[in-house]
Design an enzyme around this catalytic site. Structure first.
Site, PDB file in Angstrom:
ATOM      1  N   LYS A  46       0.699  -1.287   0.073  1.00  0.00           N
ATOM      2  CA  LYS A  46       0.105   0.087  -0.110  1.00  0.00           C
ATOM      3  C   LYS A  46       1.041   1.317   0.069  1.00  0.00           C
ATOM      4  O   LYS A  46       1.852   1.350   0.794  1.00  0.00           O
ATOM      5  CB  LYS A  46      -0.888  -0.047   1.278  1.00  0.00           C
ATOM      6  CG  LYS A  46      -1.624   1.222   1.500  1.00  0.00           C
ATOM      7  CD  LYS A  46      -2.859   1.410   0.466  1.00  0.00           C
ATOM      8  CE  LYS A  46      -3.605   2.658   0.925  1.00  0.00           C
ATOM      9  NZ  LYS A  46      -4.564   2.349   2.058  1.00  0.00           N
ATOM     10  N   ASP A  89     -13.151   0.855   2.934  1.00  0.00           N
ATOM     11  CA  ASP A  89     -12.144   1.758   3.903  1.00  0.00           C
ATOM     12  C   ASP A  89     -12.850   1.545   5.290  1.00  0.00           C
ATOM     13  O   ASP A  89     -12.437   2.702   6.147  1.00  0.00           O
ATOM     14  CB  ASP A  89     -12.312   3.195   3.467  1.00  0.00           C
ATOM     15  CG  ASP A  89     -11.149   3.803   3.756  1.00  0.00           C
ATOM     16  OD1 ASP A  89      -9.994   3.354   4.308  1.00  0.00           O
ATOM     17  OD2 ASP A  89     -11.146   5.053   3.603  1.00  0.00           O
TER      18      ASP A  89
END
Length: 420
Positions: free
Chosen positions: A202, A331
């Site tokens: 990420k 998220d």
């Protein structure tokens, strides 16, 4: 030595209906034979001796759903303190993840990508530890694809000291914990995550809505740094997911060869077309534009959200219209853990059919993580199976009412109310 577990007997799982995700049709009845961790037959003519019959009644069987952006180490109960980044030590944060993992699994999400720690851990990869504990059967939770620490520049969107504008030298962070500047440091940060168990990388490529340091979407890593991050990950066989909102930053991420854009709220039409051309995935996290609670955020951040969120919803609509490969991601805890199915409702609201939304959380998500062993109810695949009432092809809202969850042949939720 550990005592070997006795093998589970085969299970014949029956229900009123089951979804063929590729054909986009409901088969009646739903009828699966499960042996060990895998589906071995659909509508079996015969079953092995000792098979356990499990009739769920008037429900629809679906493949286990997948959420491609969560952070199980954050959120959950008792997450009200704004000083949480400096109050939670790694042990407390890991215990927090145990509760969040169970809640996520019981909501019908049997696989997740845990996209990037951005906390002080002394270099420990807590999501890798969580994955190990789940895989060993010590705790309940979804299959976890861990990213380790998110790679972000000093003051970048995922620099945790930025969110609360902490004073200098409060909660110092290391390259191993993802704070990396310059090509040499970002390469080292990526290599460290890979060494200790990350299965995806990420990177924070742009600013965000909740960033104090600049406008939403501003590119934060240089083109050279993004290329270095993608190069390190790809040579190790890992994909890269980029937190990325602004159009210019998305373009830079695409040029670097990054595999998946997270959010993409401000991407322009030409950029979306380029994503289609290259097959780049988008994890739109579109429900946060409806459901994220920003009431306690600073006034300037609330103003930023009021500007960006309506534009983000329009971008997701255009991405769907253009055929971008959209995978489901929430998220969470930007929305609460266990409410992951709300992303499917939001995708339908933005223009997806219910079937397309279900594919975003099954076959498209499986393609994103290169997992050919899940996402469908077929012989040879993992027995990740959930059940919902009614017809999800006409009412995607039934995915919020999960009655049954099986992961790898093991039942984790079975609501007797599912019976007719």
């Amino acid at each position: 030595m550990p005592r070997p577990r006795p093998p589970r007997p085969p299970v014949r799982l029956r229900a009123a209906r089951m979804l063929d995700i590729d054909k986009g049709e409901l088969a009646e009845p739903g009828d699966l034979l499960i042996e060990g961790e895998h589906i071995t037959a659909v509508a079996p003519a015969t079953v092995p001796p000792g098979t356990v019959e499990l009739d769920l009644g008037d429900v629809t069987l679906l493949p286990g759903l997948m959420d491609m952006e969560v952070n199980l180490l954050l959120g959950g109960p008792d997450h009200r303190s704004p000083l949480n980044p400096v109050q939670d030590d790694p042990a407390v944060r890991t215990l927090r993840a145990v509760a969040n993992a169970r809640r996520t699994l019981r909501a019908g999400f049997t696989t997740v990508r845990n996209l990037g720690l951005f906390v002080q851990t002394g270099g420990l990869l807590l999501d890798v530890a969580l994955k190990k504990a789940i895989d060993l059967g010590w705790i309940e939770g979804p299959r976890v694809v861990p990213a380790g620490h998110a790679i972000t520049p000093t003051g970048g969107h995922l620099d945790p000291t930025m969110f609360q504008a902490l004073a200098p030298h409060i909660m110092p962070l290391t390259v191993e914990e993802g704070i990396a500047n310059g090509v040499a440091e970002v390469r080292k940060a990526v290599r460290y995550q890979i060494k200790h168990g990350a299965r995806v990388i990420k990177v924070c490529a742009s600013n965000g809505v909740m960033s104090h340091t600049g406008p939403a979407g501003a590119q934060q890593y240089s083109d050279e740094e993004l290329h270095a991050i993608a190069d390190e990950a790809h040579r190790a066989g890992l994909k890269v997911a980029a937190h990325c909102m602004g159009d210019r930053a998305v373009r830079a991420a695409l040029a670097a060869g990054i595999d998946c854009i997270e959010h993409g709220f401000l991407a322009g039409d030409e950029t979306l077309d380029l994503m289609v051309e290259r097959g780049t995935f988008l994890v739109a996290t579109t429900y946060i534009a409806d459901g994220m609670d920003v009431s306690t955020a600073a006034p300037e951040l609330q103003a930023k959200a009021a500007d960006v969120f309506p534009r983000a919803k329009a971008t997701t609509r255009r991405a769907i219209e253009r055929g971008v490969r959209v995978a489901c991601g929430t998220d969470a805890p930007a929305i609460p853990h266990g409410r992951n199915a709300r992303e499917l409702l939001a995708l339908v609201d933005r223009g997806m059919t219910p079937l397309a939304a279900l594919r975003a959380a099954t076959t498209t998500a499986a393609a994103l993580i290169d997992a050919e062993d899940r996402g469908r109810l077929e012989p040879g695949l993992l027995a990740d199976v959930i059940a919902v009432p009614g017809d999800p092809l006409t009412d995607i809202g039934v995915t919020e009412d999960v009655r049954f969850v099986m992961k790898g042949g093991q039942v984790h939720r079975h609501e007797e109310a599912a019976r007719s």
